[in-house]
Design a protein around this motif. Structure first.
Motif, PDB file in Angstrom:
ATOM      1  N   LYS A 169       0.812  -1.229   0.000  1.00 36.15           N
ATOM      2  CA  LYS A 169       0.000   0.000   0.000  1.00 36.15           C
ATOM      3  C   LYS A 169       0.839   1.269   0.000  1.00 36.15           C
ATOM      4  N   ARG A 191       1.886   2.336   2.907  1.00 39.85           N
ATOM      5  CA  ARG A 191       1.319   2.960   4.099  1.00 39.85           C
ATOM      6  C   ARG A 191       2.350   2.999   5.214  1.00 39.85           C
ATOM      7  N   SER A 247      -8.280  -0.827   3.629  1.00 37.05           N
ATOM      8  CA  SER A 247      -8.906  -0.744   2.322  1.00 37.05           C
ATOM      9  C   SER A 247      -7.836  -1.047   1.261  1.00 37.05           C
ATOM     10  N   ASN A 260      -6.394  -0.118  -1.394  1.00 38.37           N
ATOM     11  CA  ASN A 260      -5.969   0.934  -2.309  1.00 38.37           C
ATOM     12  C   ASN A 260      -4.597   1.399  -1.880  1.00 38.37           C
ATOM     13  N   SER A 307     -10.716   4.519  -2.059  1.00 37.61           N
ATOM     14  CA  SER A 307     -10.955   3.128  -1.648  1.00 37.61           C
ATOM     15  C   SER A 307     -11.709   2.375  -2.738  1.00 37.61           C
ATOM     16  N   GLU A 362     -16.202   3.401   4.092  1.00 36.76           N
ATOM     17  CA  GLU A 362     -15.674   2.569   5.158  1.00 36.76           C
ATOM     18  C   GLU A 362     -16.508   2.626   6.442  1.00 36.76           C
ATOM     19  N   HIS A 402      -7.031  12.680   2.113  1.00 34.95           N
ATOM     20  CA  HIS A 402      -7.160  11.250   1.888  1.00 34.95           C
ATOM     21  C   HIS A 402      -8.132  11.057   0.728  1.00 34.95           C
TER      22      HIS A 402
HETATM   23 MG    MG Z   1      -8.272   3.263   3.748  1.00 34.01          MG
END
Ligand code: MG
Ligand code: TXA
Length: 326
Positions: free
Chosen positions: A51, A53, A142, A144, A150, A178, A227
């Motif tokens: 991701k 992230r 999620s 993405n 998402s 979400e 986001h």
């Molecule tokens: Mg997310």
């Protein structure tokens, strides 16, 4: 590779992959998740890597039912109990104190853990089979890339990550945004992220008022100001401002898309328009899909009419505000 989630062989295959510490994307009623076994820090590290992230941003752990929560939760306060009684399986994540030594990576090192029991037949089949195979919970953000829109279909997931990722196809996600996240770790409910469950519903089930996130609220990147970013710049506008802006546009072709409840009339050619549904559930259901679609037309700008006021629009409004802040 996209597998038919309704096919038992697909579930079996996905379960074996999860058990082996590999990643599998799976459908839920909210959005698609990027799953790995929650008790395997190396498998979970692969989620963060794919991701892009930051490792300190905790993931939600998906479980088959309430009983599995005890594998991850040190304590399950009465308020969390009431909320999951009312809303599980469903689009609610509760944050509770984490059992030390488990799901460290999934929790992003925090002392708490986010738990959710999704209401989706394919997710449920997967979580049950995984539990049989010794996987008590599936960590899944999620599906993405970090900061982006998402996914609500298997095709969206494939578009994000390509064909090497295994995706269980469970159709178009019913809810579309979400889960609501309620932090129960202090014993009192704190709303960290709005979803489609409105505060009044949550408060009725909790039997107490929701508190606003305080200074010591846990980090929640879904609550980052920016986001859900499309590639185009998204601007959220009050109805009147949007109407006025559309009126001054010339007749030349534009690289502009508009998502609004009213249909702009007599405006420039080349304007991509999608009509925002009048009902908040419908708007939530299609929101990410519409943003992806408009983005794919190659426009530079997406103008979005502000949703109506009211708590039932809070989830959609929240996602649009974050998309506009990117
Ligand atoms: Mg997310
Ligand atoms: O509907 C959903 O919640 C979807 C589906 C796949 O279940 N999942 C999802 O995951 O939206 P993600 O990672 O994109 O967003 C999870 C949010 C993040 O904002 C994260 O910070 C927050 O949950 N979160 C998870 N664990 C937490 C914790 N222990 N403390 C505070 N926030 C937490």
């Amino acid at each position: 590779m996209v597998l038919d989630g309704l096919d038992a062989a697909s579930i079996e295959r996905a379960t074996a992959m999860l058990a082996a510490g590999e990643l599998v994307a799976f459908p839920t009623e909210t959005v698609y998740g990027l799953g790995a076994r929650a008790d395997d820090d190396r498998a979970v590290a692969a989620i963060f890597a794919l991701k892009g992230r930051p490792a300190a941003h905790p993931l939600i752990v998906h479980i088959a039912d309430r009983a599995d929560a005890d594998r991850f939760a040190a304590t399950f306060p009465p308020v969390a109990h009431k909320l999951v009684e009312a809303f599980w399986p469903g689009p609610l994540t509760v944050i509770v104190e984490r059992r030390p030594g488990i799901a460290e990576a999934a929790a992003g090192g925090q002392a708490t853990i986010g738990l959710r029991c999704p209401a989706h037949a394919v997710a449920h089949a997967l979580l049950l089979a995984a539990r049989e195979a010794g996987v008590a919970g599936v960590a899944g953000p999620s599906a993405n890339r970090f900061g982006r829109i998402s996914p609500t279909t298997a095709a969206h997931v494939a578009a994000e990550f390509g064909d090497t990722l295994t995706v269980l196809d469970g159709g178009s996600a019913r809810v579309g945004i979400e889960s609501a996240i309620v932090d129960c770790s202090s014993g009192r409910p704190v709303m960290l992220r709005p979803g489609t469950l409105v505060p009044a519903q949550i408060e009725a089930a909790a039997g107490t008022a929701l508190e606003a996130p305080g200074q010591h609220a846990p980090r929640a990147p879904g609550t980052l100001a920016a986001h859900y970013a499309p590639k185009a710049r998204l601007r959220l506008m009050p109805t009147e401002m949007l109407r006025a802006a559309l009126q001054v546009l010339g007749p030349e072709p534009l690289r502009l898309a508009v998502y609004s409840r009213s249909v702009p009339s007599g405006v420039a050619t080349g304007l991509a328009h999608r009509r925002m549904p009048a009902r908040p559930e419908q708007a939530a259901h299609e929101l990410f899909s519409v943003l992806r679609e408009l983005d794919a037309t190659g426009v530079h700008l997406i103008w979005v009419e502000e949703p109506p006021p009211g708590p039932e629009w809070a989830g959609v409004r929240d996602r649009l505000q974050r998309a506009a802040a990117s």
